[in-house]
Design an enzyme around this catalytic site. Structure first.
Site, mmCIF file in Angstrom:
data_model
loop_
_atom_site.group_PDB
_atom_site.id
_atom_site.type_symbol
_atom_site.label_atom_id
_atom_site.label_comp_id
_atom_site.label_asym_id
_atom_site.label_seq_id
_atom_site.Cartn_x
_atom_site.Cartn_y
_atom_site.Cartn_z
ATOM 1 N N ARG A 199 2.035 -4.987 6.027
ATOM 2 C CA ARG A 199 1.300 -3.968 5.284
ATOM 3 C C ARG A 199 2.089 -2.669 5.327
ATOM 4 N NH1 ARG A 199 -4.939 -2.653 4.587
ATOM 5 N NH2 ARG A 199 -4.701 -0.831 3.264
ATOM 6 N N ASP A 228 0.834 -1.208 0.000
ATOM 7 C CA ASP A 228 0.000 0.000 0.000
ATOM 8 C C ASP A 228 0.867 1.257 0.000
ATOM 9 O OD1 ASP A 228 -2.344 1.398 -0.037
ATOM 10 O OD2 ASP A 228 -2.784 1.142 2.095
ATOM 11 N N LEU A 244 11.647 -19.770 -5.035
ATOM 12 C CA LEU A 244 10.727 -18.833 -4.382
ATOM 13 C C LEU A 244 9.386 -18.926 -5.095
ATOM 14 C CD1 LEU A 244 10.302 -16.371 -2.394
ATOM 15 C CD2 LEU A 244 10.866 -14.903 -4.333
ATOM 16 N N HIS A 280 2.320 3.302 -8.919
ATOM 17 C CA HIS A 280 2.193 1.858 -9.174
ATOM 18 C C HIS A 280 3.399 1.347 -9.975
ATOM 19 C CE1 HIS A 280 -1.675 1.971 -7.394
ATOM 20 N NE2 HIS A 280 -2.281 2.604 -8.371
HETATM 21 C C1 FPP Z 1 -2.054 0.200 -3.165
HETATM 22 O O1 FPP Z 1 -1.593 1.518 -3.214
HETATM 23 C C2 FPP Z 1 -1.506 -0.551 -4.260
HETATM 24 C C3 FPP Z 1 -2.262 -1.123 -5.241
HETATM 25 C C4 FPP Z 1 -3.722 -1.042 -5.308
HETATM 26 C C5 FPP Z 1 -1.632 -1.851 -6.331
HETATM 27 C C6 FPP Z 1 -0.353 -2.553 -5.998
HETATM 28 C C7 FPP Z 1 0.272 -2.885 -7.288
HETATM 29 C C8 FPP Z 1 1.595 -2.860 -7.568
HETATM 30 C C9 FPP Z 1 2.665 -2.600 -6.591
HETATM 31 C C10 FPP Z 1 2.041 -3.079 -8.948
HETATM 32 C C11 FPP Z 1 1.474 -4.233 -9.626
HETATM 33 C C12 FPP Z 1 2.039 -5.498 -9.162
HETATM 34 C C13 FPP Z 1 2.191 -6.507 -9.993
HETATM 35 C C14 FPP Z 1 2.631 -7.850 -9.479
HETATM 36 C C15 FPP Z 1 1.941 -6.328 -11.401
HETATM 37 P P1 FPP Z 1 -2.663 2.669 -3.272
HETATM 38 O O2 FPP Z 1 -2.924 3.008 -4.682
HETATM 39 O O3 FPP Z 1 -3.888 2.277 -2.505
HETATM 40 O O4 FPP Z 1 -1.903 3.812 -2.557
HETATM 41 P P2 FPP Z 1 -2.500 4.937 -1.611
HETATM 42 O O5 FPP Z 1 -3.017 4.230 -0.384
HETATM 43 O O6 FPP Z 1 -1.339 5.801 -1.328
HETATM 44 O O7 FPP Z 1 -3.579 5.628 -2.389
#
Ligand code: FPP
Length: 245
Positions: free
Chosen positions: A188, A24, A135, A41
């Protein structure tokens, strides 16, 4: 044990076999830099290689990464499209290296609702890496813990199981994580202290580790710090510790 520097000197003696990560904070990381959320992302995705290598080096056998939840469909369409594209791009650009390094990629989640291209990429990644054992990386994509439990119940009914045949062990065999041990540790990033529908069945006895560090800033030493915290915990699984018996 206060600073990261101190943590780095603590030997790792008891490493969790299976670690789940709620990645997150990508959006906030980007916004703090005046960038669009999708740049966060992307930065979060670039982090994966380092974390996979660190996991292998520390002796973790299974990583389960929360990459796209069933609830993420409520985000703006452009952000959803960007996350789908990122998954495709990681598979196109990084799969060969992951396979070479002994990583096995497995999908946990629903294929229903994903585009045929994304489904094909996921299946290709699973097939190409299926002999690897160094892994296991479970990518939770279009995943939700409640949806997983409902799906398991439906499949048990469809298989005609009798009431007497349903117990916790059998239930586990119908989850997306069938055959894998439950996570020992769930990390987390990003400061919130909740599971957000991640592995809610499997996390029954997992140790939880929350850090304010945003996912793109979570590096090898941060993972190590989480492992040091884990090894200081006393896991009793509902029993008593040995000193109390
Ligand atoms: C949460 O951050 C993150 C996500 C919803 C997506 C996580 C995805 C990746 C790290 C990349 C994709 C991974 C793969 C394996 C392709 P948020 O957007 O909720 O952040 P915020 O809480 O700051 O708004």
């Amino acid at each position: 044990m206060n600073s990261a520097k101190d943590e780095a000197t603590v030997p790792l003696k008891k490493v969790p076999q299976h670690v789940g990560i709620i990645m997150d904070g990508n959006g906030r990381w980007a916004q703090a830099r005046g960038l669009p959320r999708t740049a966060g992302h992307r930065a979060g995705t670039e982090n994966l290689r380092e974390i996979f290598q660190a996991a292998v080096d520390f002796g973790i056998e299974i990583l389960t990464l929360y990459a796209f939840s069933t609830e993420n469909w409520s985000r703006p369409r452009a952000e959803i499209r960007a996350l789908m594209r990122l998954l495709n791009r990681v598979i196109d650009d990084e799969l060969d290296e992951f396979v070479e390094r002994g990583v096995r990629i497995c999908h946990v989640g629903l294929l229903d609702g994903l585009s045929p291209i994304v489904v094909q990429k996921i299946q290709h990644a699973e097939e190409a890496s299926k002999e690897n054992e160094r892994l296991i990386v479970n990518v939770a994509f279009n995943y939700g813990g409640r949806a997983e439990i409902v799906e398991a119940a439906k499949r048990m009914i469809a298989d005609g199981l009798s009431v007497d045949e349903v117990d916790e062990e059998r239930f586990g065999e119908y989850l997306f994580t069938a055959g894998l041990p439950d996570p020992d540790l769930i990390i987390r990033t990003g400061g919130d202290m909740r599971l957000s529908n991640f592995l809610i069945w499997q996390a029954a006895y997992a140790e939880l580790y929350f850090t304010p560090t945003l996912w793109p800033d979570f590096h090898r030493q941060d993972l190590r710090q989480a492992l040091v915290s884990y090894q200081q915990r006393d896991r009793r699984f509902g029993g008593l510790d040995s000193d109390s018996q």
